[in-house]
Design a protein around this motif. Structure first.
Motif, PDB file in Angstrom:
ATOM      1  N   LEU A 120       1.865   9.417  -5.697  1.00  0.00           N
ATOM      2  CA  LEU A 120       2.380  10.730  -5.306  1.00  0.00           C
ATOM      3  C   LEU A 120       3.454  11.209  -6.271  1.00  0.00           C
ATOM      4  CD1 LEU A 120       2.658  10.430  -1.417  1.00  0.00           C
ATOM      5  CD2 LEU A 120       1.000  11.750  -2.731  1.00  0.00           C
TER       6      LEU A 120
ATOM      7  N   THR B 291       0.785  11.366   3.582  1.00  0.00           N
ATOM      8  CA  THR B 291       1.115  10.036   3.053  1.00  0.00           C
ATOM      9  C   THR B 291       0.507   8.943   3.915  1.00  0.00           C
ATOM     10  OG1 THR B 291       3.204  10.856   2.130  1.00  0.00           O
ATOM     11  CG2 THR B 291       2.986   8.480   2.401  1.00  0.00           C
TER      12      THR B 291
ATOM     13  N   PHE C 119       0.828  -1.204   0.000  1.00  0.00           N
ATOM     14  CA  PHE C 119       0.000   0.000   0.000  1.00  0.00           C
ATOM     15  C   PHE C 119       0.865   1.258   0.000  1.00  0.00           C
ATOM     16  CE2 PHE C 119      -3.158  -3.038   1.621  1.00  0.00           C
ATOM     17  CZ  PHE C 119      -4.242  -2.724   0.805  1.00  0.00           C
ATOM     18  N   ARG C 120       1.952   1.220   0.764  1.00  0.00           N
ATOM     19  CA  ARG C 120       2.871   2.363   0.756  1.00  0.00           C
ATOM     20  C   ARG C 120       3.533   2.505  -0.616  1.00  0.00           C
ATOM     21  NH1 ARG C 120       5.238   5.537   4.374  1.00  0.00           N
ATOM     22  NH2 ARG C 120       4.309   4.340   6.080  1.00  0.00           N
TER      23      ARG C 120
ATOM     24  N   LEU D 232      -6.453   3.859   1.563  1.00  0.00           N
ATOM     25  CA  LEU D 232      -6.336   2.772   0.584  1.00  0.00           C
ATOM     26  C   LEU D 232      -6.653   1.424   1.225  1.00  0.00           C
ATOM     27  CD1 LEU D 232      -3.153   3.652  -1.532  1.00  0.00           C
ATOM     28  CD2 LEU D 232      -5.543   3.932  -2.171  1.00  0.00           C
TER      29      LEU D 232
ATOM     30  N   PHE E 277      -3.243   8.861   3.446  1.00  0.00           N
ATOM     31  CA  PHE E 277      -3.639   8.290   2.161  1.00  0.00           C
ATOM     32  C   PHE E 277      -3.507   6.769   2.187  1.00  0.00           C
ATOM     33  CE2 PHE E 277      -3.273   7.234  -2.336  1.00  0.00           C
ATOM     34  CZ  PHE E 277      -4.267   8.033  -2.891  1.00  0.00           C
ATOM     35  N   ILE E 278      -2.420   6.263   2.788  1.00  0.00           N
ATOM     36  CA  ILE E 278      -2.241   4.814   2.903  1.00  0.00           C
ATOM     37  C   ILE E 278      -3.389   4.203   3.700  1.00  0.00           C
ATOM     38  CG2 ILE E 278      -0.783   3.008   3.898  1.00  0.00           C
ATOM     39  CD1 ILE E 278       1.632   4.814   3.322  1.00  0.00           C
TER      40      ILE E 278
ATOM     41  N   THR F  43       1.104   4.008  -3.019  1.00  0.00           N
ATOM     42  CA  THR F  43       0.884   5.411  -2.643  1.00  0.00           C
ATOM     43  C   THR F  43       2.031   6.288  -3.127  1.00  0.00           C
ATOM     44  OG1 THR F  43      -0.400   4.823  -0.678  1.00  0.00           O
ATOM     45  CG2 THR F  43       0.615   7.004  -0.699  1.00  0.00           C
TER      46      THR F  43
END
Length: 466
Positions: free
Chosen positions: A197, A424, A189-190, A431, A427-428, A193
């Protein structure tokens, strides 16, 4: 081939499938990575791949001699470092120093004509040179045993980070190559992301800022008002941050998908309250490398106050020269060195963090504007262009400014940017709440929206030039 191009994206998907199809054998994965890395370098020029391979062989030989020599290890280390520096100087700085030296001979009326040789700068040479230095030093300090040759070759050529960093340390990265257990995708997921970005920062926001403010204002500074010129500096500061941090996000995400971790390179640098803090947040892999391999070996702050300031200015001058073979980069490094010395003098005679303790906002404003001022020399290809910009800043008070655009850029820096601190992670988290069935649709929609808004053309990675 740009890492943001559709062609590279499709090739990476194919490579990704092949790479993880061999997940049971890290050795096969390493071989695939090595071939892919040399193909990436060779896509710019096959000579660049050849130069990289020869350099790898030579440095590896020095590492073997350092490890095998009980009494002469230091001599082999110095010799290896000299070879690294000479190699970098030959390819990156030969033309610059030839021109400057020829001008010096002409000034002295000496009839000496230096040969004019066109030297192509191999892609990524600054980064794999620094990688190799960290490897040789680690071997000398016995932090590492001599790596297997092909592992070392992959360390120098690893394609996510060879073009524009970040700078990897041998003691941190080589153990990730030499693994026996199967790798796994790290923090998917990171990783996704960071990829999103990166596209937003470089392809969309950076491109729009460059087209609307940076290029027009820097192209004709004498035609713009003082406020517009400040906006131009602000905009370029934002653009280079978005571009470089976006590239770091991109390659960090790619590395995570391949089972590797790259060092953190940015930590909201424009929130820094002084230059010292700025350099602990900006291009962290470079600033820490300069600290550990240049500043501290010169003596650091262990030999008195005056010697410390000399070490600071030398380290920053070398940082400027590392970024490019030009007087403008030397001036840029000198400005940061002088600013750091002024900060140290203030700490000594007024008290440590005297301004910050009294007004963090004033400290941030001073740091922000000083950094923006130095970016002027970073952007301009020659000193005369930078002087034209400075002259316009001093004289163009009567030209009507564009207040709306100024308000937009200033609002981003002072209001929006500080709010991005935890974006960040937020957002993760969002998700992880989306069903895996719909997640690809979310990614596709975001990418489509970014491409629709972004200006036409493929953005260039600014730091790939260094």
């Amino acid at each position: 081939m740009s890492y943001l191009s559709i062609e590279f994206g499709l090739l990476f998907i194919v490579f990704f499938a092949l790479y993880w199809g061999c997940y049971r054998s890290p050795k096969i994965q390493n071989s695939l990575l090595l071939v892919a890395s040399y193909l990436v370098v060779g896509s710019y020029s096959w000579q660049f791949s050849l130069i990289l391979f020869i350099y790898t062989c030579v440095i590896y030989l020095f590492s073997v001699m350092i490890a095998a020599s009980e009494h002469h290890a230091k001599r082999w280390l110095v010799l290896g470092l000299c070879v690294s520096i000479i190699n970098l100087a030959l390819f990156k700085y030969f033309d610059f120093f030839r021109y400057e030296l020829q001008e010096f001979f002409n000034l002295l009326n000496l009839s000496v004509l230096l040969p004019a040789i066109t030297v192509l700068i191999p892609i990524g040479i600054s980064f794999y040179t620094f990688h190799s230095v960290s490897y040789l030093v680690s071997i000398k300090k016995k932090e590492l045993a001599v790596a297997k040759f092909w592992d070392f070759a992959l360390f120098l050529s690893f394609f996510p980070s060879i073009i524009a960093g970040p700078i990897n340390r041998a003691k941190d990265f080589l153990p990730q190559i030499n693994v026996a257990q199967p790798r796994e995708i790290l923090e998917p997921f990171r990783a996704f992301t960071l990829l999103i970005l990166a596209v937003i920062k470089v392809y969309c926001l950076g491109g729009l800022i460059s087209d609307h403010w940076v290029k027009p204002i820097f192209a004709n500074p004498l035609e713009f008002s003082v406020i517009d010129l400040l906006v131009g500096l602000y905009a370029y500061a934002i653009q280079i941050y978005l571009n470089f941090s976006g590239y770091t996000d991109l390659v960090t995400g790619m590395a995570l998908l391949l089972g590797f971790r790259l060092p953190i390179n940015f930590n909201l640098p424009y929130l820094a309250l002084n230059l010292r803090e700025f350099w602990s947040r900006w291009h962290i892999s470079l600033s820490s490398w300069i600290r550990d391999y240049i500043y501290i070996p010169l003596g650091g702050n262990r030999r008195g106050f005056i010697r410390t300031q000399i070490n600071v200015i030398l380290a920053m001058l070398l940082s400027g020269l590392w970024h490019g073979a030009g007087l403008n980069f030397i001036i840029w490094g000198a400005c940061h060195g002088i600013g750091s010395i002024a900060l140290n003098i203030g700490d000594r005679y007024l008290g440590k963090n005297w301004v910050t303790l009294r007004s963090p906002m004033v400290a941030r404003l001073l740091t922000w504007h000083y950094v923006c001022f130095t970016w002027l020399f970073f952007y301009c290809e020659n000193v005369s262009d930078a002087l034209d910009y400075l002259v316009a800043l001093v004289h163009n008070f009567l030209i009507e400014p564009q207040y709306a655009e100024a308000f937009g850029v200033i609002s981003f820096i002072y209001f929006i940017y500080p709010m991005c601190k935890n974006f960040t992670e937020w957002f993760i988290m969002q998700l992880t709440k989306i069903s895996l069935v719909f997640l690809p649709l979310v990614f596709i929609f975001i990418l489509w929206l970014v491409i629709y808004i972004a200006p036409s053309g493929m953005p260039n990675f600014i730091y790939a030039n260094f």
